[in-house]
Design a protein around this motif. Sequence first.
Motif, short mmCIF file in Angstrom:
data_model
loop_
_atom_site.label_atom_id
_atom_site.label_comp_id
_atom_site.label_asym_id
_atom_site.label_seq_id
_atom_site.Cartn_x
_atom_site.Cartn_y
_atom_site.Cartn_z
N SER A 23 -0.78 1.82 12.70
CA SER A 23 -2.46 2.08 13.38
C SER A 23 -2.96 2.42 12.42
CB SER A 23 -1.27 3.85 13.57
OG SER A 23 -2.56 4.53 13.85
N LEU A 24 -2.59 2.89 10.77
CA LEU A 24 -3.80 3.18 9.81
C LEU A 24 -4.40 1.56 9.11
CD1 LEU A 24 -1.68 5.00 7.20
CD2 LEU A 24 -3.98 5.63 8.32
N ARG A 25 -3.61 0.10 9.36
CA ARG A 25 -4.20 -1.33 9.66
C ARG A 25 -5.12 -1.78 10.60
NH1 ARG A 25 1.34 -2.67 7.81
NH2 ARG A 25 1.54 -3.16 5.47
N ASP A 26 -4.47 -0.75 12.06
CA ASP A 26 -5.61 -0.98 13.02
C ASP A 26 -7.12 0.05 12.31
OD1 ASP A 26 -4.31 -2.28 14.65
OD2 ASP A 26 -3.38 -0.57 15.95
N LEU A 27 -6.94 1.15 11.41
CA LEU A 27 -8.29 1.43 11.38
C LEU A 27 -8.65 0.82 10.23
CD1 LEU A 27 -7.12 4.94 12.26
CD2 LEU A 27 -8.93 4.16 14.33
N LEU A 28 -8.25 0.22 8.91
CA LEU A 28 -8.31 0.50 7.57
C LEU A 28 -8.89 -1.36 7.35
CD1 LEU A 28 -6.20 3.05 5.18
CD2 LEU A 28 -9.47 2.80 6.62
N GLY A 29 -7.95 -2.22 8.22
CA GLY A 29 -7.83 -3.62 7.71
C GLY A 29 -6.55 -3.95 7.55
N PRO A 30 -6.18 -5.02 7.88
CA PRO A 30 -4.86 -5.46 8.00
C PRO A 30 -4.49 -5.00 6.63
CG PRO A 30 -6.40 -7.62 9.12
CD PRO A 30 -6.86 -6.18 9.19
N ASP A 31 -5.01 -5.63 6.13
CA ASP A 31 -4.37 -6.05 4.06
C ASP A 31 -4.98 -4.58 3.02
OD1 ASP A 31 -7.77 -6.09 4.32
OD2 ASP A 31 -7.51 -8.43 2.80
N ARG A 32 -5.34 -4.49 3.82
CA ARG A 32 -5.68 -2.69 3.16
C ARG A 32 -4.85 -1.75 3.11
NH1 ARG A 32 -11.66 -2.14 1.77
NH2 ARG A 32 -12.47 -3.92 1.85
N VAL A 33 -3.84 -1.50 3.71
CA VAL A 33 -2.52 -0.55 4.38
C VAL A 33 -1.03 -1.00 3.07
CG1 VAL A 33 -1.49 1.38 4.85
CG2 VAL A 33 -3.96 0.64 5.63
N HIS A 34 -0.39 -0.43 2.56
CA HIS A 34 0.27 -1.06 1.80
C HIS A 34 1.48 0.09 1.80
CE1 HIS A 34 -2.10 -4.35 0.20
NE2 HIS A 34 -3.37 -3.40 -0.17
N TYR A 35 2.71 -0.48 2.11
CA TYR A 35 3.56 1.15 1.59
C TYR A 35 4.81 0.91 0.74
CZ TYR A 35 7.41 4.54 2.78
OH TYR A 35 8.48 5.04 2.48
N ALA A 36 5.19 1.88 -0.55
CA ALA A 36 5.98 1.33 -1.64
C ALA A 36 7.19 2.77 -1.06
CB ALA A 36 6.04 1.22 -2.48
N ALA A 37 9.10 2.12 -1.46
CA ALA A 37 9.81 3.43 -1.15
C ALA A 37 9.48 4.05 -2.72
CB ALA A 37 11.22 2.68 -0.64
N CYS A 38 9.08 5.08 -2.51
CA CYS A 38 9.38 6.11 -4.42
C CYS A 38 9.45 7.43 -4.09
CB CYS A 38 7.83 5.75 -4.38
SG CYS A 38 7.98 6.63 -5.82
N ASP A 39 11.00 8.00 -4.71
CA ASP A 39 10.74 8.57 -5.42
C ASP A 39 10.47 9.64 -6.11
OD1 ASP A 39 12.14 11.67 -5.19
OD2 ASP A 39 14.54 10.73 -4.51
N LEU A 40 8.88 10.28 -5.50
CA LEU A 40 8.84 11.06 -6.94
C LEU A 40 9.27 11.96 -7.76
CD1 LEU A 40 5.33 12.22 -4.67
CD2 LEU A 40 5.59 10.65 -6.13
#
Length: 614
Positions: free
Chosen positions: A107-124
């Motif tokens: 959903s966010l890529r539809d708004l910002l662009g297909p190559d502009r949203v990335h996700y990384a698993a990370c326990d802070l």
Amino acid sequence: MPLKTTTAPLPVTDDSVVLVTGGTGGLSTAILKAVSRTARPHVWLLGRTDVSELDLYQDVWTESVRSVTRGDLIRHLRQREDLPLRSVIAKADRLLRAHEVQKACGSLRDLLGPDRVHYAACDLRDISAVERAVAAIRKESGDIDVVIHAAGVFKPALVQHISLADFQAVRDTKLVGYHHLKQALAGHRPTLWCNIGSAAGTYGIAGDIAYAGANDFLAAASRRSAARGTHELTIAFPLWAESGFGSSEVNRGHLESQGFLTPITDEEGTQIFLTELAAAAAGSVGTYLGHRERGAFAVGRPGYVRKPNADGYLRRSADRAQDAHSWQLRLDPVRDVYLEDHLVDGKATVPGTLMLEIAAEAAERVFPHLVTHGFRTARFEAFIKPFAGRRPLALTVTAVPASGHRPQHGTLAVDVTIESDGPVLDSRVVSPRRRHFRTRVLLGPTGRSGRTVPDPRIGTGRPVPDPYYHADSPVWLRGIFFNTAESHASDGAQAWSTWAPSLTGTGMLAARRIPFLMLCAALRSVALTPTSDDKQSVYVPRALDHIDLYAPGANDLELTQHYGNGIHLSTSGIKDARACAPDGTLLLEVTGVTMATMGTVPAHVPNDAARVAG
């Protein structure tokens, strides 16, 4: 809670690299959708959910079957894999969370662009994981320009019941996560850092010590970082009811029971975020207080939150003559239209307790660092009927620091009078001013509490109407003055009622200094007991010797928001009146009451008939 709006540009552009903690939680997603209206930055989302194993199960979510329930997925896995049922359920839950992350990123890529949203698993809470994530972001997208630390865990429980693991998860996601981000970015300082906090950190909530403490830390941390040259701010939000923790029915129920954290919509929340981000004042802590927070502060920490000055009665600066301060006051038939619901002999009349409110405002203008604790020797000498003439009545309010007053516990006293200009007898002669009211206002520091008193509802009593709601009453109350229910009178002199106002649309009450409506309602308790011929007397106050306020600084709106409609109003005779919280804590007390009789009404007319007339 009026929301500020802004047209200022955001410090986020299409070239910005933005790191957002909190994964694809509803709050993070709502914020990024708002940002997308003006910019399309490169966004990296850090979340706890591992999405790596989802690739092996993409066939479950086919084009024809996009909606897969938890039960569907459990059945599918049981047929596909030889695992114990508990393991199947745990795996199904992991896959469902991963799928939700995938959908949100799409959903966010539809708004910002297909190559502009990335996700990384990370326990802070894992410094190694945070350092790896930051290194991967810098390698892929370059230096990080903006950090939005929105991660949070909410597991409400009293200290004696919460496990150490849950306590640490709630506290450390914000607190330790913040430190780990700072450490990982130590050599590559972002240009802007925004912590997403909570108003809970400002006040504290029973059962949420870890959550409140972590949010309080974020507020302090932004100030400290700003002092060291970092452009950092914290936004302390009320309750996001649609996307935040408040979107969970369980969490919302818990917070509703606390009577704290005002619900806000996503639209309101994102407007707050955009406004604060556009201002981007280093070290600022924007705490947004709704009606619940203001009510809790007014009762628990009176004077901590200043009341707005714009809606007071004494709008102009005071005239000074030696120690005397005076103000010209002309009530307005449009602005003060609510006075048309307080009629004496058919004419709009200023309630005696509103005169006390005006006196409190005058006294607090003389000593602005103090709040009103009570009044002594209040005398009501003549009605104020402001709209009875061709022009609204011109009033003069005068306040003089009292001489001969012996301060007790840091209190000061101010003598206040309200007078009106006399009529013009001819072109050269004006009759003397007429004094309508005088009192001594007692002022003191915040932080006073009343004693606990027995429940005023003695026995069952006899249900009686409030005579002031009768359409034929010489003093007829409607609107905001129609504010009691369940009135009873005992066989003796005791009588009581329940505070039950409708304060919707009464924003003008926010600036009031004292609970003048509740004072008025409490005093009406003396009129509830019927006479031997089954009538009720209608009174107006002539003298009130002692008025003590045990929640100084709290007004009608704030007391109602804090206690709801469970406040009891009572009298033990015609010489006293009081208001008590549901737990029996005394909120206000009046003694030495002298009343003047205006007339009588039948005691058997039901309140419903009067309600229709109002």
